[in-house]
Each structure stands twice: as structure tokens, then as C-alpha cells.
Write an enzyme that holds these catalytic residues in place. Structure first.
Site, PDB file in Angstrom:
ATOM      1  N   TYR A  56     -35.106  -7.001  20.279  1.00 50.69           N
ATOM      2  CA  TYR A  56     -33.665  -7.038  19.990  1.00 50.69           C
ATOM      3  C   TYR A  56     -33.158  -5.625  19.814  1.00 50.69           C
ATOM      4  O   TYR A  56     -33.815  -4.789  19.179  1.00 50.69           O
ATOM      5  CB  TYR A  56     -33.406  -7.819  18.692  1.00 50.69           C
ATOM      6  CG  TYR A  56     -32.794  -9.179  18.945  1.00 50.69           C
ATOM      7  CD1 TYR A  56     -31.638  -9.293  19.725  1.00 50.69           C
ATOM      8  CD2 TYR A  56     -33.341 -10.328  18.398  1.00 50.69           C
ATOM      9  CE1 TYR A  56     -31.069 -10.532  19.958  1.00 50.69           C
ATOM     10  CE2 TYR A  56     -32.777 -11.575  18.633  1.00 50.69           C
ATOM     11  CZ  TYR A  56     -31.642 -11.674  19.410  1.00 50.69           C
ATOM     12  OH  TYR A  56     -31.092 -12.888  19.643  1.00 50.69           O
ATOM     13  N   GLU A  58     -29.318  -4.734  19.399  1.00 49.30           N
ATOM     14  CA  GLU A  58     -27.856  -4.631  19.322  1.00 49.30           C
ATOM     15  C   GLU A  58     -27.442  -3.203  19.004  1.00 49.30           C
ATOM     16  O   GLU A  58     -28.032  -2.545  18.145  1.00 49.30           O
ATOM     17  CB  GLU A  58     -27.300  -5.548  18.221  1.00 49.30           C
ATOM     18  CG  GLU A  58     -27.028  -6.949  18.683  1.00 49.30           C
ATOM     19  CD  GLU A  58     -28.123  -7.910  18.291  1.00 49.30           C
ATOM     20  OE1 GLU A  58     -29.288  -7.445  18.189  1.00 49.30           O
ATOM     21  OE2 GLU A  58     -27.820  -9.094  18.102  1.00 49.30           O
ATOM     22  N   ASP A 202     -13.256  -4.153  40.854  1.00 47.56           N
ATOM     23  CA  ASP A 202     -14.449  -4.998  40.765  1.00 47.56           C
ATOM     24  C   ASP A 202     -15.195  -4.825  42.084  1.00 47.56           C
ATOM     25  O   ASP A 202     -14.845  -5.437  43.098  1.00 47.56           O
ATOM     26  CB  ASP A 202     -14.038  -6.455  40.532  1.00 47.56           C
ATOM     27  CG  ASP A 202     -15.247  -7.366  40.357  1.00 47.56           C
ATOM     28  OD1 ASP A 202     -16.361  -6.964  40.766  1.00 47.56           O
ATOM     29  OD2 ASP A 202     -15.079  -8.478  39.836  1.00 47.56           O
ATOM     30  N   THR A 228     -21.531  -6.046  39.420  1.00 48.68           N
ATOM     31  CA  THR A 228     -22.828  -6.637  39.166  1.00 48.68           C
ATOM     32  C   THR A 228     -23.865  -5.687  39.762  1.00 48.68           C
ATOM     33  O   THR A 228     -23.532  -4.739  40.478  1.00 48.68           O
ATOM     34  CB  THR A 228     -22.960  -8.025  39.816  1.00 48.68           C
ATOM     35  OG1 THR A 228     -22.599  -7.927  41.188  1.00 48.68           O
ATOM     36  CG2 THR A 228     -22.073  -9.040  39.123  1.00 48.68           C
ATOM     37  N   LYS A 231     -26.243  -7.459  43.941  1.00 48.40           N
ATOM     38  CA  LYS A 231     -25.787  -7.793  45.295  1.00 48.40           C
ATOM     39  C   LYS A 231     -26.245  -6.674  46.239  1.00 48.40           C
ATOM     40  O   LYS A 231     -27.451  -6.485  46.396  1.00 48.40           O
ATOM     41  CB  LYS A 231     -24.274  -8.031  45.285  1.00 48.40           C
ATOM     42  CG  LYS A 231     -23.862  -9.205  44.383  1.00 48.40           C
ATOM     43  CD  LYS A 231     -22.400  -9.530  44.492  1.00 48.40           C
ATOM     44  CE  LYS A 231     -22.012 -10.766  43.712  1.00 48.40           C
ATOM     45  NZ  LYS A 231     -21.664 -10.522  42.305  1.00 48.40           N
ATOM     46  N   ARG A 237     -30.335  -9.374  38.193  1.00 46.02           N
ATOM     47  CA  ARG A 237     -29.043  -9.992  37.886  1.00 46.02           C
ATOM     48  C   ARG A 237     -28.513  -9.399  36.590  1.00 46.02           C
ATOM     49  O   ARG A 237     -29.054  -9.652  35.514  1.00 46.02           O
ATOM     50  CB  ARG A 237     -29.205 -11.506  37.753  1.00 46.02           C
ATOM     51  CG  ARG A 237     -29.864 -12.152  38.944  1.00 46.02           C
ATOM     52  CD  ARG A 237     -29.672 -13.641  38.948  1.00 46.02           C
ATOM     53  NE  ARG A 237     -28.353 -13.964  39.422  1.00 46.02           N
ATOM     54  CZ  ARG A 237     -28.017 -14.028  40.714  1.00 46.02           C
ATOM     55  NH1 ARG A 237     -28.897 -13.809  41.643  1.00 46.02           N
ATOM     56  NH2 ARG A 237     -26.790 -14.318  41.064  1.00 46.02           N
TER      57      ARG A 237
END
Ligand code: DSN
Length: 422
Positions: A56, A58, A202, A228, A231, A237
Site C-alpha cells: 500500500y 497512498e 484525451d 491510458t 493502447k 492497463r
């Protein structure tokens, strides 16, 4: 292909292992034409499946809410530095879980619920998160939408300007999911300046082309770049938000703690590797080959009598309009799938049919280029598509099976990155 390359998975959960093995075979044997998909390298696959999964973290490098970040900080800092270097930006946030959360973070950073936002309509080639009605971005915000010209299939920049000046949106999104033509970021920037709007590019679909110099970069024109990573960029991903220093704080705060919890560190590692790969000369060659293949495929499809939205392509993506054929998009897409050619059915601008049963088929060249297919193979690909659509119209399953055998045969000669036995 056996599941033995994942021996622990095979012994713990043979059922699941068999699904993974079957997917490996499917990805190896088929011609994958979905323009938003690709094959990651073995190195990206390895980085994405590491013990970084167990942590973790954060916060951001050097500012975490959990201890034990000695290595995680280095991983994330490396990904950030590589993103900044590759795209030439002041600031990069590599934590968004995927494209939709990345875009939602942009809304959180710059707009309030009820504000007007502007983007390309989904059926025209935009994205759900650009203010389309069924998305949170279209119900929590007031989405106004632009499209393309009916006669050319190209973005009507005069209409975009008129709408922006009439509506004065807080945010303007440019980019989308079914745009075969170069986006004029400078024209959007001028419109956003006049309207007093924050401009977001985008570039999820074209990020790899931008990185490889095969599409103009939005970086000098827009406030925020959203993308993203899986692609054309050929990473795991995930997603990234990039911006000038003046917006860095707002973007970071919106991603965490505004929208997300702990970042997916194993994905951050995969992104770092993909960014490293994308900085190599071979990736520049890849990006240009993707476009060359798409143009060659376009020419061959036109020769086979297909209508293409906007008449062709400048990038990796081709939108086939089947309105004049005997089969609509969904039936064609399913027939192509049976022929071993994986595409998605898609609306075309001004589609008379419904989104779940539209008139178009969307294809692209990122995956086949990753496997080494080149312009000389594109007439064959177009021929397969034409024969499959014809077979779909006639209900000729034998013809589809024959094409599938030809596809499998060719793909066996072009191993896929990350798939050892293809
Ligand atoms: N799902 C992506 C695509 O296929 O284009 C967009 O989010």
C-alpha cells in the site's frame, strides 16, 4: 500451448490456469484488429506481476501515509521521470487506475457538479467520459457535445467554436475513441482560449503515436493530457495525467485523495517499463509502421468496395461504414470473430441504427504491427475482411472456417510479444 509457464497457478487453480492458457492461444492465433488493444512485451508482463502488488502506498513519492516505501518511491519516481521525458511535460501523475478514473479526476480538479463541460458526442467518435449522458460525467455535469460534418466525417471546428462560445464550458475535451484523423490541437487551443475553458486532450488512442513522433503532440497546446497506457503506448492497463506545473497540485490532489486510494504499484512498474521501451528508436519505427499499415489497409479496403468514415485514416484507426452492405456492424463483427479476426462493432457518425446494433466496424493496426506484419500484408487482411463480410451476408460458415485456417496459418509465422509459443 500449455499452462506450464504459470506452474504455481496451474497447481493451485487449474481451472483458472486453463482459462489463461486458452486466452494465450486465442491471442496468438487470431488477427487482433481492435484499435485500442495491443500486445505488451514480456518485460512489461513481468513487471506487472511482481511483489509490488503487496504494498500500500497512498500518497506520492516522499509523501506517503504508509511506511516501507523505499522501493515503491523509486518505482513511481522512475515512471514519472520517464513520462515527463517521453512526452516533454512538466508534471506527470501515473496513478490513475484507467482512462475513465483519469478523466473523472480532471473534472474533480477543475469543475463543480452542474458545470457545463464539452466533448465529442460518443456516437460521433468521442468517449463516455467526455460528458456523454449515461456516464457520471454527463449526469453530474451538464454535457454539451460536438460532432463531425456529415459531408466529410471530419470535426467541424467552426461548429466547435460556435458551441464553445455559446456555452463557455469549464472543460473542453478533444480526442476520442473512433477518430481516424489527426486532431488539430492548436485549433482546439484557440477555441478554448476564446471560451475561457480548460482544454483536455484525451490521447488514449494515439499516445504511442505521439511518443513515436507519428502524430502531433498536444503538449504545447492544452492544459491537461489524459491517456491510458495500454493502447498504442503498449503498456499495462493503466493511465496517466500530464500537465504544466501550474496544474500539478490540482491534478495530484484530484487523483489522490480526491478519487482513488492506494496506487497499483505493480501497474506503475509496468508503465515505467513501457515508457522506457517507448523511448527507444525501435518504438519510433513501430509508431510510424502502425500508421503506414493503417494507410495501406485503408487503400486495400477501399479497393474492396468498403466505405470508410472520413474516407481513410491519418493514424492507427479505421472506421468501416457498412450502411451500404447487406450486413450491419454487429453481425459482421461476430462473423469476423468466427473467422479469427477480432474487431468491435461501432456506431458511425449519424448512424441510423442503435449503439448495441450499429452500422460500423472499428479496426486498427497497433496489434498486428506489434507482431511484425507490414504494408505488404494489408491487401490480404482487407481480402479476409471482405470475404468474411460476404460470408456473413450469405450465412456461409464454411467460408469463415476457411478464412480462420488461413489467419491461424499466417499468425503462426509472426510471434506475438509476450506470448512465447505463438
Ligand atoms: N474502451 C476504449 C476503446 O476501445 O477505445 C475506450 O475507452
Amino acid at each position: 500451448m500449455s499452462a506450464s509457464r504459470h506452474p504455481a497457478l496451474l497447481s493451485t487453480d487449474p481451472e483458472l490456469a486453463s482459462f489463461v492458457a486458452a486466452e494465450e492461444v486465442l491471442q496468438a492465433q487470431t488477427l487482433r484488429l481492435i484499435p485500442s488493444e495491443n500486445y505488451v512485451s514480456a518485460a512489461v508482463l513481468e513487471a506487472s506481476g511482481t511483489v509490488l502488488q503487496n504494498k500500500y502506498s497512498e500518497g506520492y513519492p516522499g509523501r506517503r501515509y504508509y511506511e516501507g516505501q523505499q522501493n515503491i518511491d523509486r518505482v513511481e519516481a522512475l515512471a514519472i521521470e520517464r513520462a515527463k521525458g517521453l512526452f516533454g511535460v512538466d508534471h506527470a501523475n501515473v496513478q490513475p487506475y484507467s482512462g475513465s478514473p483519469a478523466n473523472l479526476a480532471v473534472y474533480l480538479a477543475f469543475a463543480k457538479p452542474g458545470d457545463t463541460v464539452m466533448g465529442m458526442a460518443l456516437p460521433m467518435g468521442g468517449h463516455l467520459t467526455h460528458g456523454w449522458g449515461v456516464s457520471a460525467t454527463g449526469s453530474w455535469f451538464r454535457g454539451v457535445q460536438y460532432g463531425v460534418r456529415a459531408d466529410t466525417g471530419l470535426i467541424d471546428y467552426d461548429a466547435v467554436r460556435d458551441l464553445a462560445l455559446a456555452e463557455r464550458p469549464k472543460l473542453i475535451f478533444c480526442g476520442g475513441t473512433a477518430l481516424p484523423r489527426t486532431i488539430d490541437f492548436a485549433a482546439f487551443a484557440e477555441i478554448a482560449r476564446e471560451a475561457g475553458s480548460i482544454l483536455v486532450a484525451d490521447v488514449a488512442h494515439i499516445a504511442g503515436l505521439i511518443a513515436g513522433g507519428a502524430h502531433p503532440s498536444p503538449v504545447d497546446h492544452v492544459d491537461v493530457v489524459s491517456t491510458t497506457t495500454h493502447k498504442t503506448l503498449r503498456g499495462p492497463r493503466g493511465a496517466m495525467l500530464m500537465c504544466r506545473e501550474e496544474h500539478a497540485k490540482a491534478i495530484d490532489k484530484a487523483v489522490f485523495p480526491g478519487l482513488q486510494g492506494g496506487p497499483h504499484n505493480q501497474t506503475t512498474a509496468g508503465i515505467a517499463v513501457a515508457l522506457h521501451e517507448a523511448a527507444q528508436p525501435s518504438f519510433t519505427a513501430y509508431a510510424h509502421q502502425v500508421v503506414a499499415n493503417a494507410k495501406a489497409l485503408t487503400a486495400a479496403l477501399l479497393q474492396n468496395g468498403f466505405d470508410l468514415v472520413s474516407g481513410g485514416t491519418d493514424n492507427h484507426l479505421i472506421l468501416i461504414d457498412l450502411t451500404g452492405k447487406d450486413v450491419p456492424g454487429k453481425i459482421a463483427a461476430k462473423a469476423l470473430d468466427r473467422a479469427g479476426i477480432v474487431v468491435n462493432y461501432n456506431t458511425v457518425p449519424f448512424d441510423p441504427r442503435k449503439p448495441f446494433d450499429p452500422s460500423g466496424v472499428r479496426i486498427g493496426t497497433p496489434s498486428l504491427t506489434s507482431r511484425g506484419l507490414s504494408t505488404e500484408h494489408m491487401p490480404l487482411v482487407a481480402d479476409w475482411i471482405a470475404r468474411s463480410v460476404d460470408a456473413a451476408a450469405k450465412g456461409d460458415e464454411q467460408a469463415l472456417a476457411a478464412i480462420r485456417a488461413e489467419v491461424t496459418d499466417l499468425m503462426a509465422a509472426f510471434p506475438a510479444p509476450g506470448l512465447p509459443l505463438s
